[in-house]
Design an enzyme around this catalytic site. Structure first.
Site, PDB file in Angstrom:
ATOM      1  N   GLU A 214      47.984  58.900  41.587  1.00 49.68           N
ATOM      2  CA  GLU A 214      47.798  60.239  42.142  1.00 49.68           C
ATOM      3  C   GLU A 214      47.430  60.181  43.622  1.00 49.68           C
ATOM      4  OE1 GLU A 214      48.560  63.044  40.943  1.00 49.68           O
ATOM      5  OE2 GLU A 214      48.998  62.410  38.896  1.00 49.68           O
TER       6      GLU A 214
ATOM      7  N   TYR B 115      42.856  69.112  42.442  1.00 49.18           N
ATOM      8  CA  TYR B 115      44.056  68.693  41.730  1.00 49.18           C
ATOM      9  C   TYR B 115      43.905  67.280  41.167  1.00 49.18           C
ATOM     10  CZ  TYR B 115      48.402  66.356  40.879  1.00 49.18           C
ATOM     11  OH  TYR B 115      49.370  65.585  40.294  1.00 49.18           O
TER      12      TYR B 115
ATOM     13  N   ASP C 117      48.972  71.500  42.196  1.00 43.69           N
ATOM     14  CA  ASP C 117      49.281  70.740  43.405  1.00 43.69           C
ATOM     15  C   ASP C 117      50.332  71.506  44.198  1.00 43.69           C
ATOM     16  OD1 ASP C 117      51.684  70.325  42.016  1.00 43.69           O
ATOM     17  OD2 ASP C 117      51.897  68.294  42.833  1.00 43.69           O
TER      18      ASP C 117
END
Length: 346
Positions: free
Chosen positions: A49, A133, A151
């Site tokens: 991520e 997020y 996101d």
């Protein structure tokens, strides 16, 4: 916004069904960070991520995710590694603040959470570099929790579905909560990310292929949603000194925010900039539009700089160089300023 909430409640069952059916056929289920199991899953998701922030999946997948995970297979290994080693593994991925945040967060987890990521939203948000997020993604994809998050891709998708030009983040989060499939949240959230990345793209959305076309309020003018904010870049001129001696080159390990922790060519003293110029090039970095000028220099042409050191040319591939520095060295090589000495540059 009340109309959008009302619409979300009405379309939610159809929305979930169509999204999951599309993902079953077209989702990017092969991505390694979507196939993690056990206690290491949260860490692998976390690394992916952070890498995927402002970086394309293809680039992360081909060149960075696997080597990084091999070099630092656990949160403890990442925490114990020198920052310079972490930055070296990040070299070429850009936005190096992400790597520094990773390193700091890993050290915090070793001290406070026995070397593991906490499975709590508030505690994740306290870690360096983890926003709303990323915390949600870690909880869902790493810990199996049923949470919604937004996101850039999901924001664009929701804005178009509900024809919203300038919604607040809190409003989008509310819509995401209303639409969440709580029984299949892993596949559902991955599907949203894929639809946003593959179909509901910023400039040329593939509306005819989208499983949500019938539900979309912005499908006739999708590029109007959300309203784009003009990005203003700051112009910045840099005057770089190429100074070599005994098969070594003068470099500075930057302590400034722009390139903190990376090695760069030092700056030329302003009064010495009439010396031989090797050339110039354009470069973009975060909010800066850089014009870099490279000069052949002597040591007394260099601005006084703490941390100036001479690095053997043969060792350039073992230290973290900024992309700016690499471009300057490539230019110098083209001008034969290293006497055709070759060195490894990724």
């Amino acid at each position: 916004m009340e109309n959008a909430q009302h619409k979300a409640q009405i379309i939610a069952p159809q929305w979930r069904t169509q999204i999951l059916q599309w993902y079953d056929k077209h989702g990017r289920k092969h991505l390694p960070w979507r196939n993690l199991t056990g206690q290491s899953a949260a860490y692998g998701v976390y690394i992916s991520e952070i890498m995927l922030q402002q970086t394309q999946v293809k680039r992360v997948l081909q060149s960075f995710y696997t080597p990084f995970m091999q070099a630092f297979p656990t949160l403890q290994a990442l925490a114990q590694a020198p920052l310079e080693s972490v930055l070296k593994m990040w070299e070429g991925l850009g936005y190096y603040t992400r790597a520094r945040h990773l390193h700091k967060a890993a050290q915090t987890c070793v001290v406070k959470y026995n070397g593991a990521l906490p499975c709590d939203y508030a505690l994740l948000r306290e870690l360096s570099g983890i926003g709303a997020y990323t915390a949600g993604a870690i909880l869902c994809f790493g810990f199996g929790q049923s949470v919604a998050f937004v996101d850039g891709n999901i924001k664009r998708l929701l804005c178009r579905i509900f024809a919203l030009q300038t919604p607040k983040d809190s409003e989008l989060q509310l819509l995401a909560n209303l639409l969440l499939d709580t029984e299949s949240s892993f596949n559902y959230n991955q599907a949203l990310l894929d639809i946003g990345a593959l179909l509901c793209t910023p400039k040329s959305p593939a509306c005819l292929l989208c499983p949500l076309q019938a539900l979309c309020g912005g499908k006739h003018n999708p590029t109007l949603y959300p309203r784009k904010q003009k990005r203003i870049l700051q112009n910045l001129d840099l005057h770089l000194a190429l100074c070599t001696r005994a098969q070594s080159i003068a470099l500075v390990k930057s302590e400034q925010a722009l390139y903190h922790g990376l090695y760069n060519l030092p700056y030329m003293i302003e009064s010495k900039r009439d010396s031989e110029i090797l050339g110039h090039f354009k470069h973009h970095y975060t909010k800066y539009k850089i014009t870099a000028f490279v000069y052949r220099a002597r040591e007394d042409d260099i601005e006084p700089a703490q941390g100036l050191c001479f690095i053997p040319l043969s060792q350039l591939d073992s230290i973290p160089l900024s992309a700016l520095c690499k471009k300057a060295l490539t230019l110098a090589n083209q001008k034969q300023s290293f006497n055709k000495i070759q060195y490894a540059l990724k």
